[in-house]
Design a protein around this motif. Structure first.
Motif, mmCIF file in Angstrom:
data_model
loop_
_atom_site.group_PDB
_atom_site.id
_atom_site.type_symbol
_atom_site.label_atom_id
_atom_site.label_comp_id
_atom_site.label_asym_id
_atom_site.label_seq_id
_atom_site.Cartn_x
_atom_site.Cartn_y
_atom_site.Cartn_z
ATOM 1 N N ARG A 3 35.037 52.713 50.483
ATOM 2 C CA ARG A 3 35.518 53.497 49.473
ATOM 3 C C ARG A 3 36.039 52.768 48.257
ATOM 4 N N GLY A 4 35.972 51.454 48.214
ATOM 5 C CA GLY A 4 36.461 50.600 47.344
ATOM 6 C C GLY A 4 35.490 50.347 46.348
ATOM 7 N N ILE A 5 35.933 49.615 45.315
ATOM 8 C CA ILE A 5 34.997 49.097 44.266
ATOM 9 C C ILE A 5 35.295 47.524 44.267
ATOM 10 N N VAL A 6 34.164 46.799 44.162
ATOM 11 C CA VAL A 6 34.371 45.415 43.886
ATOM 12 C C VAL A 6 34.849 44.954 42.632
ATOM 13 N N ASN A 7 35.865 44.115 42.363
ATOM 14 C CA ASN A 7 36.626 43.845 41.120
ATOM 15 C C ASN A 7 35.685 42.407 40.925
ATOM 16 N N GLU A 8 34.903 42.705 39.986
ATOM 17 C CA GLU A 8 33.880 41.391 39.646
ATOM 18 C C GLU A 8 34.456 40.358 39.102
ATOM 19 N N SER A 9 35.632 40.452 38.288
ATOM 20 C CA SER A 9 36.497 39.376 37.825
ATOM 21 C C SER A 9 37.041 38.608 38.782
ATOM 22 N N TRP A 10 37.720 39.201 39.673
ATOM 23 C CA TRP A 10 38.315 38.423 40.533
ATOM 24 C C TRP A 10 37.373 37.809 41.563
ATOM 25 N N LEU A 11 36.439 38.485 41.801
ATOM 26 C CA LEU A 11 35.414 38.058 42.719
ATOM 27 C C LEU A 11 34.889 36.477 42.156
ATOM 28 N N SER A 12 34.569 36.717 40.950
ATOM 29 C CA SER A 12 34.169 35.484 40.029
ATOM 30 C C SER A 12 35.322 34.252 40.286
ATOM 31 N N GLU A 13 36.244 34.608 40.327
ATOM 32 C CA GLU A 13 37.528 33.610 40.457
ATOM 33 C C GLU A 13 37.517 32.924 41.900
ATOM 34 N N LEU A 14 37.341 33.862 42.845
ATOM 35 C CA LEU A 14 37.208 33.431 44.327
ATOM 36 C C LEU A 14 35.842 32.529 44.523
ATOM 37 N N LEU A 15 35.007 32.855 43.862
ATOM 38 C CA LEU A 15 33.661 31.959 43.804
ATOM 39 C C LEU A 15 33.872 30.508 43.640
ATOM 40 N N LYS A 16 35.114 30.313 43.002
ATOM 41 C CA LYS A 16 35.239 28.972 42.561
ATOM 42 C C LYS A 16 35.962 28.072 43.446
#
Length: 385
Positions: A232-245
């Motif tokens: 039901r949600g939408i991936v927050n791409e900017s936050w995901l990019s931070e998490l991948l660091k």
């Protein structure tokens, strides 16, 4: 000459849901070993036991007397899980050659620290095998990881030993992916030798998804059933990019991780970040689910000639997570559950420990140095007769 033995494999993982018990018939002939699953069952932990285990996994909360008591209690529970499986399968204890228990990991330190001017690695799995053997009347094998660490290995992952034995193929390159609390892969190139196998933890699995789901539902759900909330949600791409660091994703294999890096404390930190950023609960879970999928796919893509990914563990039953993994991979790489190769996805890890215990009993090496980083093959396991 052919021989048959019935062995029980016990597994309790980082998700702390309960104990998986697999009864396996091991058939040995001049052509090697063949495993036939006989029965699989799960003994769920009570809320009280799960809470105590969570406390033991936190070095700031764990107390020595609680570790000692829980070691014995977990022995009782592993014994109970064994007898439950035996009864459900219509067998008796006399039918069982041995029980092989992974135990419950409460601490894993694969990177050396200095103690008394020595470099020391360590790991601790509780669930005393003496208690299991006494309560069941069945010889019990356990405490596998320490022997591998004694010869320079990380004590993990151990499942690749079975992956190589049963899933190698002359033409098809395969990745065996297990998604439990932590995700790990075994890479088996086509027509490979034992030393060609690579295996390691990719990072988070279900652990953080479960934590986010519990917080988002105020405790009404302990996991995202069918991946419905993430869907039901939408991936927050900017936050995901931070998490991948996160530094772990930049480390090279062999590597292993656990609750120490991706457990409840880290999950809470990320939850609070998302709250401050105004990210909705469903978007939080969608993004954390994407993090698990993306970090798995990133590692798979580092390896050539992969034609098939076979998935086991609880994450196999999260359609949103499975779809995300497929979306992050090229279309020519097929993603299926291990049941596509007649290996039950739920039972795979417990079956593996049945094999490891059997090989220990037969005095055969049962680690895979190319996966753990050990200096040499060794016989892992200790026996309570």
């Amino acid at each position: 000459m052919q021989s048959e033995s019935i062995v029980i494999g016990l597994m309790s993982g980082t998700s702390l849901d309960g104990i998986d018990a697999s009864i396996v018939k091991i058939i040995e002939s001049e052509n090697g070993l063949n495993l036939e699953p006989v029965h699989f069952s799960t003994l769920s932990f009570s809320d009280g036991v799960k809470k105590k285990l969570l406390n033991l996994c936190n070095p700031e909360k764990a107390r020595i007397e609680e570790i000692s008591a829980m070691n014995m209690l977990m022995g009782e529970l592993f014994a109970e899980a064994s007898m439950k499986a035996i009864a459900e399968a219509g067998l008796t204890r006399d039918d069982i050659l041995l029980i092989s228990s992974h135990g419950q990991t409460i601490f894993h330190q694969p990177n050396a620290i200095i103690v008394d001017e020595r470099e020391i690695t360590s790991t601790m799995q509780i669930g005393d095998i003496g208690v299991i053997a006494e309560r069941t009347g069945i010889m019990t094998v356990g405490d596998f990881r320490t022997r591998d660490m004694a010869v320079g290995g990380q004590g993990a992952p151990l499942v690749p030993y079975a992956d190589y034995l049963f899933f190698r193929d002359e033409k098809v390159g395969r990745v065996l992916l297990n998604i439990g609390g932590i995700s790990n892969i075994t890479v088996i190139p086509p027509n490979c030798r034992e030393e060609d196998v690579v295996a390691y933890d990719t990072g988070p699995g279900n652990m953080m998804i479960d934590a986010f789901t519990e917080w988002a539902t105020n405790g009404k759900q302990t996991f995202d059933k069918d991946g419905a909330i993430a869907a039901r949600g939408i991936v927050n791409e900017s936050w995901l990019s931070e998490l991948l660091k996160h530094p772990y994703f930049k480390q090279t294999a062999p590597k292993s991780t656990g609750r120490e890096q991706f457990g409840i404390d880290y999950a809470r930190k990320l939850w609070n970040e998302a709250e401050l950023a105004g990210i909705t609960n469903s978007d939080k879970i969608a993004t954390i689910t994407a993090l698990t999928a993306k970090t798995i796919a990133m590692e798979i893509l580092k390896h050539k000639d992969v034609g098939e990914v076979l998935v086991s563990g609880g994450g196999r039953y999260n359609p949103t997570l499975m779809r995300n993994i497929s979306d992050f991979l090229p279309s020519e790489i097929k993603v299926n559950g291990t049941e596509a190769s007649d290996f039950p996805a739920d039972a795979k890890e417990a079956i593996t420990f049945a094999l490891l215990g059997y090989q220990c009993y037969r005095k055969r090496t049962n680690n895979l140095p190319s996966a753990t980083g050990a200096d040499k093959p060794v016989v892992m396991g200790k026996i309570a007769w």
